[in-house]
Design a protein around this motif. Sequence first.
Motif, PDB file in Angstrom:
ATOM      1  N   ARG A   1       3.122  -5.642   7.211  1.00 13.46           N
ATOM      2  CA  ARG A   1       4.151  -6.557   6.731  1.00 13.46           C
ATOM      3  C   ARG A   1       4.044  -7.926   7.394  1.00 13.46           C
TER       4      ARG A   1
ATOM      5  N   GLN B   1       0.364  -3.315  -3.734  1.00 12.15           N
ATOM      6  CA  GLN B   1       1.062  -2.463  -2.775  1.00 12.15           C
ATOM      7  C   GLN B   1       0.081  -1.771  -1.839  1.00 12.15           C
TER       8      GLN B   1
ATOM      9  N   ARG C   1       0.120  -2.364   2.211  1.00 15.83           N
ATOM     10  CA  ARG C   1       0.188  -1.311   3.222  1.00 15.83           C
ATOM     11  C   ARG C   1      -0.941  -1.469   4.238  1.00 15.83           C
ATOM     12  N   HIS C   2      -2.114  -1.850   3.734  1.00 15.81           N
ATOM     13  CA  HIS C   2      -3.277  -1.949   4.609  1.00 15.81           C
ATOM     14  C   HIS C   2      -3.145  -3.122   5.587  1.00 15.81           C
TER      15      HIS C   2
ATOM     16  N   ILE D   1       9.196  -0.709   2.901  1.00 20.15           N
ATOM     17  CA  ILE D   1       7.758  -0.838   2.689  1.00 20.15           C
ATOM     18  C   ILE D   1       7.336  -0.321   1.319  1.00 20.15           C
ATOM     19  N   GLU D   2       8.070   0.668   0.764  1.00 14.90           N
ATOM     20  CA  GLU D   2       7.692   1.256  -0.522  1.00 14.90           C
ATOM     21  C   GLU D   2       7.882   0.297  -1.689  1.00 14.90           C
TER      22      GLU D   2
ATOM     23  N   THR E   1       0.734   3.211  11.088  1.00 16.35           N
ATOM     24  CA  THR E   1       0.872   2.152  10.086  1.00 16.35           C
ATOM     25  C   THR E   1      -0.255   1.145  10.244  1.00 16.35           C
ATOM     26  N   TYR E   2      -0.523   0.402   9.165  1.00 14.82           N
ATOM     27  CA  TYR E   2      -1.537  -0.639   9.256  1.00 14.82           C
ATOM     28  C   TYR E   2      -1.052  -1.810  10.101  1.00 14.82           C
TER      29      TYR E   2
END
Length: 477
Positions: free
Chosen positions: A418, A410, A414-415, A286-287, A46-47
């Motif tokens: 959170r 979005q 993601r990058h 996250i989506e 994950t980022y």
Amino acid sequence: MPELSEILAANRGIGYVVAPAGFGKTHLIAEAVSRTDRRQLVLTHTYAGVNQLRRKMRDLKVSSRCFRIDTIASWALRLSLSYPATSRWAIERPTGDDWCGLYRECSALLEFNFVRRILKASYSGLYVDEYQDCSIAQHNLVLKLARDLPCRLLGDPLQGIFDFNEEQLDWGRDIFSAVVSLGQMFTPHRWIRTGSPAIGTWLADVRRNLEAGQPVNLARDLPHGVTFKSADAQSLFRIQANACRYLRCGPDETAIAIHKGSQEYKAKCHVLARNLAGAFSSIEEIEGKALFSFVEKIEDARTNRAKLKGAVAFAKQCMTAVELNLPAATLRGEHTGISQSTRNKKAAEAANAYLAAPSSCNLAHFLSAVKCIDGVRITRADLFNRTMGVLRKHALRPHLTFIQAAEEYQAEFRHKGRPLGRRKLIGTTLLVKGLEFDHAIVLDAACLSKKELYVALTRGARSITIISTADVLHPVD
């Protein structure tokens, strides 16, 4: 005897380290990378994980020349898109099952000698973090990389709670029996750092019980900082709410209340947050399904009245007491006549402005005005803040459709990972894995699987409150 970081840095084959939660895995990776003068490729999932690794590299003053950090997904995508004719890959934004196909094609690309030469010229070693989250397709890709680069795999099979739509990685078959162990981690740094070493020792004992298939007894031998609250089916929700409401939490401390990771329990997070009137805020997946549902509803609305009603419905979804504090006409999606007796004039005026010109800028003003009403409380701050981010992006780039603005936001979200802006949160095991808080409340321990229970118990660095309908837990895989 050499330190574990020295062993990892000196490794010339492929090896693994099992890293229990809170035992300093990220620090170990950074320290091992600091022991080399040639660039290492560090991959994770994950980022948020990328950002955490970068932060630790900065903390230890590791030269940026010594590493490149990326997610497995974006690294594989970048490599495959660099040689589209050879990789047979041209999809720039993979979704769903595309990712499994990408890993297969990237693995095939790594069979070409010119790619292997580029790889060896670019990096002198490989670290793969959070290895328990790898799919079989990702594992096969890593094995291809390990032919040309010394490879260190770091993870914890007891935290492998993600469910892929493909064959799962089996640690007994794919790691323990096929890869050399490079060493073990023994020190629960997370709890030592916060002055709660007894909790770390207890969690190590719990881990051994879980690995051995033994029960976890909550009725005895709990250390200071670990509290068990017994409940039955009738009292469970009340005890959960009170545990959150009366939690002793310092002004600068963080807290997480944790539910099971299924869809049913995601909804329970929002219900509990609303019951607590915003004292705790629920985390979104996250989506961003709720975000896109709102965006599509606004985009598809055929009249301005329908758009305003959609905005009001969204406000009610994110906040308490909306219906009590807005004029009846605004709630119906209609223009409100402003007078001295109009409730919450600023919100009503903002609603009128949005009704007259339903722009993203006016929608943001309306939602902000509702949020500022005395007596209204945010219960889904994560959803609200992400939506405001989309509105800001669309206001700055009006040539995009609302949905396009949401998709761009979005991708950036993601990058960046959170951002957890609130101190007290409610989330599922899937959403909080990898995160650390001062205090954790396990909301229904009896319903958690072995891996979910371990993930939930290890989130709190200073205290753990465990609510359960059973005082002896027999979690299953």
